[in-house]
Each structure stands twice: as C-alpha cells, then as structure tokens.
Design a protein around this motif. Sequence first.
Motif, mmCIF file in Angstrom:
data_model
loop_
_atom_site.group_PDB
_atom_site.id
_atom_site.type_symbol
_atom_site.label_atom_id
_atom_site.label_comp_id
_atom_site.label_asym_id
_atom_site.label_seq_id
_atom_site.Cartn_x
_atom_site.Cartn_y
_atom_site.Cartn_z
ATOM 1 N N ALA B 153 0.840 -1.217 0.000
ATOM 2 C CA ALA B 153 0.000 0.000 0.000
ATOM 3 C C ALA B 153 0.866 1.254 0.000
ATOM 4 O O ALA B 153 0.538 2.243 -0.660
ATOM 5 N N VAL B 154 1.984 1.203 0.745
ATOM 6 C CA VAL B 154 2.913 2.351 0.757
ATOM 7 C C VAL B 154 3.491 2.554 -0.648
ATOM 8 O O VAL B 154 3.563 3.669 -1.156
ATOM 9 N N TYR B 155 3.858 1.443 -1.291
ATOM 10 C CA TYR B 155 4.425 1.504 -2.641
ATOM 11 C C TYR B 155 3.419 2.118 -3.622
ATOM 12 O O TYR B 155 3.780 2.976 -4.449
ATOM 13 N N ALA B 156 2.160 1.709 -3.493
ATOM 14 C CA ALA B 156 1.118 2.250 -4.383
ATOM 15 C C ALA B 156 0.981 3.761 -4.175
ATOM 16 O O ALA B 156 0.776 4.512 -5.136
ATOM 17 N N GLN B 157 1.102 4.181 -2.933
ATOM 18 C CA GLN B 157 1.023 5.606 -2.626
ATOM 19 C C GLN B 157 2.178 6.363 -3.281
ATOM 20 O O GLN B 157 2.022 7.479 -3.780
ATOM 21 N N LEU B 158 3.335 5.721 -3.273
ATOM 22 C CA LEU B 158 4.513 6.329 -3.910
ATOM 23 C C LEU B 158 4.286 6.469 -5.421
ATOM 24 O O LEU B 158 4.641 7.487 -6.023
ATOM 25 N N LEU B 159 3.662 5.445 -6.000
ATOM 26 C CA LEU B 159 3.358 5.500 -7.438
ATOM 27 C C LEU B 159 2.419 6.659 -7.756
ATOM 28 O O LEU B 159 2.579 7.346 -8.766
ATOM 29 N N LEU B 160 1.458 6.870 -6.854
ATOM 30 C CA LEU B 160 0.518 7.986 -7.042
ATOM 31 C C LEU B 160 1.290 9.306 -7.069
ATOM 32 O O LEU B 160 1.026 10.174 -7.898
ATOM 33 N N LEU B 161 2.263 9.412 -6.181
ATOM 34 C CA LEU B 161 3.026 10.669 -6.115
ATOM 35 C C LEU B 161 3.933 10.848 -7.336
ATOM 36 O O LEU B 161 4.174 11.970 -7.773
ATOM 37 N N PHE B 162 4.436 9.742 -7.883
ATOM 38 C CA PHE B 162 5.219 9.821 -9.125
ATOM 39 C C PHE B 162 4.360 10.496 -10.190
ATOM 40 O O PHE B 162 4.803 11.414 -10.879
ATOM 41 N N LEU B 163 3.116 10.030 -10.264
ATOM 42 C CA LEU B 163 2.212 10.546 -11.292
ATOM 43 C C LEU B 163 1.789 11.986 -10.984
ATOM 44 O O LEU B 163 1.820 12.849 -11.857
ATOM 45 N N LEU B 164 1.458 12.215 -9.733
ATOM 46 C CA LEU B 164 0.964 13.549 -9.351
ATOM 47 C C LEU B 164 2.049 14.612 -9.538
ATOM 48 O O LEU B 164 1.761 15.741 -9.924
ATOM 49 N N ASN B 165 3.297 14.236 -9.292
ATOM 50 C CA ASN B 165 4.382 15.197 -9.492
ATOM 51 C C ASN B 165 4.634 15.467 -10.970
ATOM 52 O O ASN B 165 5.055 16.568 -11.338
#
Lengths: 242, 278
Positions: B153-165
């Motif tokens: 779940a933490v990793y998925a959150q990191l992926l979201l931030l990759f995209l959001l940035n």
Amino acid sequence: MSKILIKKISKSYISDFKREKKIAVDNISLNIDTTEVFGIIGRNGAGKSTIIKMIMGFIKPDKGDITIDGKIPSDPDSRLKVGYLPENPYFYDNLSAEELLKFSSTASGLDKEKARKRIDKILQQVDLYSVRKQRLRTYSKGMTQRAGICFALVHDPDIIILDEPMSGLDPFGRKMVIDLIKDLQKRGKTVLFCSHILNDVERICNRVAIMDSGILKGIFTKQEIFESNGMEELFLNVVRGK
Amino acid sequence: MLSGENNMYRKMISLIILSFKEGVRDRALIGAGLFSLMMMGSALVVVSMFMRDLDKVSVDINLSAIAFAGLLLTFFVSINLMAKDIDKHTIYCVLSKPFSRSQYIWGKYLGIMLLIFMAFCILTICSSITILFIKSQYEFYFKSFSWIEFYKAVYAQLLLLFLLNAVVVFFSTITTSSFITLLFSISTYLAGQTIEEVVVFLKSKNAMDMPLSESINAIIDIAQYILPNLSVFDLKVQSAHAITISYNYLFAITSYSLIYSVILLLSASLIFNRRELK
C-alpha cells in the motif's frame, strides 16, 4: 573570427493587458570577435538584456539569426564554453556558494579535481572563500553578485556574457570585477557585457554598442570614444541624435 | 573536460542533486514531516480508544499520514521548487549551462522524486516503528495483520506521487503562476480520485431519471481517458483488512503510473521548449 554573430534580429513583446505590440529589439546585427571586450549600453528598456537573453536561448528572436561559436542558441552545446551572469542574479538560496559552483563546474564538464581547484581559486579571488559554506540566502546583494560572477567564470569559459555585472557592487567590488574582466581580456577571452555605468564601460571595452528603444544607434571603438570626449558625452550625443 | 556519455550522466546527476538539495532544505519539508510524525504519534493514543479492529485503525492512520505527507510535499515543496525557478529566474542558472530544456524538466522531476522517495522511506520507517509498538501492546488484535500488504500500500502511494508530481511539472510548464499550478494540480488530484465513481454513477441506469445525452456521454468518456485514475493507487482498505494485493495488480498500476508520467513529462518538455523565459 567571430565568437558571437548576430544577424538582423528583431524581437517584440505583446503587453499582457492592452495587447499592444512593443518592439524590444529592431533589426540588430552585431559581430563580436575573439579576444574582444564588447559593451552594450543604453537606457532602461533599450533592449540590452533582451539581446543577451536571445544569445543565451532563453527567448527566441522573431526574425534573424544568432550563432555562438558557430552554434545556434537552442543547441545546448552552444553554452558549453559560455559563462553567464544574469541581471540581478537570484540563485538557489538554500545552497551554499560552494555547492552552487560545484554544480556549475560539473554541468560544464569539469572533472572533480580540477573543479575543486577552480572553485577554491575563484572564491578567493572574489573574497567569498571564508563564507563559501554559508547558504546563499544569508548573502548581501553584493556578495550574491560576486557569487554570480564566480558561477559564470568557474569553468574558465571562452565566452563570458555579463548582464549588468557592476549592479549592487560597492567601489571595491566594482574594481574587483573590472580587474577580473581585464584579466579575461589578457587571457584572450571574449567578453560581452551590458551596463549603465558608462565610466566602467569606457575603461574596459574594445568596442561599445549604443542602443536606444530597441535600435542600434552605433558601434564605437575605444579611439572613437576617446575622440568624442569620453563615453558620457558620446552616449548623450548619440541618444539625442546629434 | 569530460566527454560523451559520462559527461552527460554526470550533468544530469548534478541537476538531480541540485533540485534534491534545494528541496530538502525547504522549510515546508520540515513542516510536512513534523505533521506526519504527529499523526503517527497520535495513532498511539487513538488506537487505545478503540475496543476492536486496532490493527485496521493503526494501519489506516499510518497510511493516511504517509499519504498526507506525500500530498503536502507535492502541493507545497514540488510546486514551490518549480515555480520559484521560473518566477525568480533561478532557471537561468541551469539553462545557462549546456542543458536542454527537456533535460531540465527530467532533471527537476527526478530531483523532486528523489526527495519524495527519501521522505517516504523515513516516514515508512517511522510508521513501521509505530505499528510495531502498537502491535507489541495489543498483540491479540494483530493476528491477520500483514507487513507485506502494508508495504504494498505504501508503494502504491509512492506510485501515485510519481504521477501527481508529473502533473505538477506539466502544469508548471504551461502556466506562469504557482497559484494556477496549485489549483490545477489539486483539481486533477480530486478529479482523479473520484472520476471512476462519478463515471459509474452517471452511467448507471438508476442514477438519473433521464438518460445522458450523447455529447455528455462523450465528454465523460474523454474525461475518463484524459484524467488520471488515482483511486487505483489507494490500497489502504486492502492493507488494513490484510486482503492480498496481487503482484499483477501492482505491476499494472506501476506501468500505469510510469506510462502516464512519461507522457506528461514528454508533453511538458515539448511545451517548455517553446516557452519564452523573459
């Protein structure tokens, strides 16, 4: 041989509110040779900084061509041997001067050891060595300007472009910059700079271009400036159209 | 002087480090970090107020703290880093060196991502310590808890931030104001989080008495494809209930985040190449 070649460039801006077209630079051609110190002077809004920004590739001319050492400004390699000081430099203020110069030298392709030596030497030259580890946000305007000069010169470029290098400097700082430019001249570098301070321009330039309202009024050699009773007299006469 | 690929590699690393250092010393980062640590600390107190499902509550609070810190970093530190470069002309400092504008975009993005990755590592360690502590106090409630699902779940959150940035970088290249970038980025985030539910609702037969017109349907379809579907990265519920998240799903959302980010960054590079830096 020309280091910087500018052929019939023009640039105009559209003002944000009135949508009026303002001509910043109008059909200007310049030819800056190797080992030359070339000055551009003019009133505020004369188009000096616009020319420099076009040379650096920050903005594109509407018409005309620019080459730096044979390369066009949109080619990143055209800036490999260029050192640039912007007007009112504002750097990453959470970095120290040393970190900023490390970035400058690495980005310009210097190896680590050579960069370290150059950084120490140039910081000593501009009297910032003792504060090299302090963050840039703690620097005064004059210190930031000197850090900017180091940023432009740390990789020992062949072409140096300085936009108002004396701005914010006290008389000691100004003398230091003049000495630096004279030293660059002796070492065969090409220097292009614009300034408001006519005395300084007169002291260090081989040739001077006078601009007004985006138009090049004339290019004058040191001899011509001397014969016109100095830079100030010449500038006022040229701008007033006498 | 160095030459060729080695020089190019060093140049890019120097730009990534420059962005990272500038961001890591930003005061907003300290604020975001402290706030998240406080949230995690509060989990210790909050959890003790529950009579059951302590594992779910503690996982949910910790994942929310990490997610919230990531959003704070994106909306304040990343936008500030991009906007400051253009507003205060620090960009001249990079572009006066032999960097192309595309290299600038990629270097800046990777520097920001390095910053977010480091912040995430620290927050994940703090979160793990918090959960470990709660687990040691209430061992009975943590029978179904899975560390692996938590880290997924933490990793998925990191992926979201990759995209959001990547979204932030994209909007920074097309606007001249950091406020507009912030507004567009937050709007994209909110729309991205809800688009799936909105589409399902609007297209369900029972949602409205009248069927949607063809043009509205077309707009919904276009919006669905253009806007990033950010809800796919929210795995808090699965992690809290220790529901296994398949590796295929992780691979799919990794690909989605990467492809979407690359498209955004390429578009940003194209736009930025034409932009005048007055």
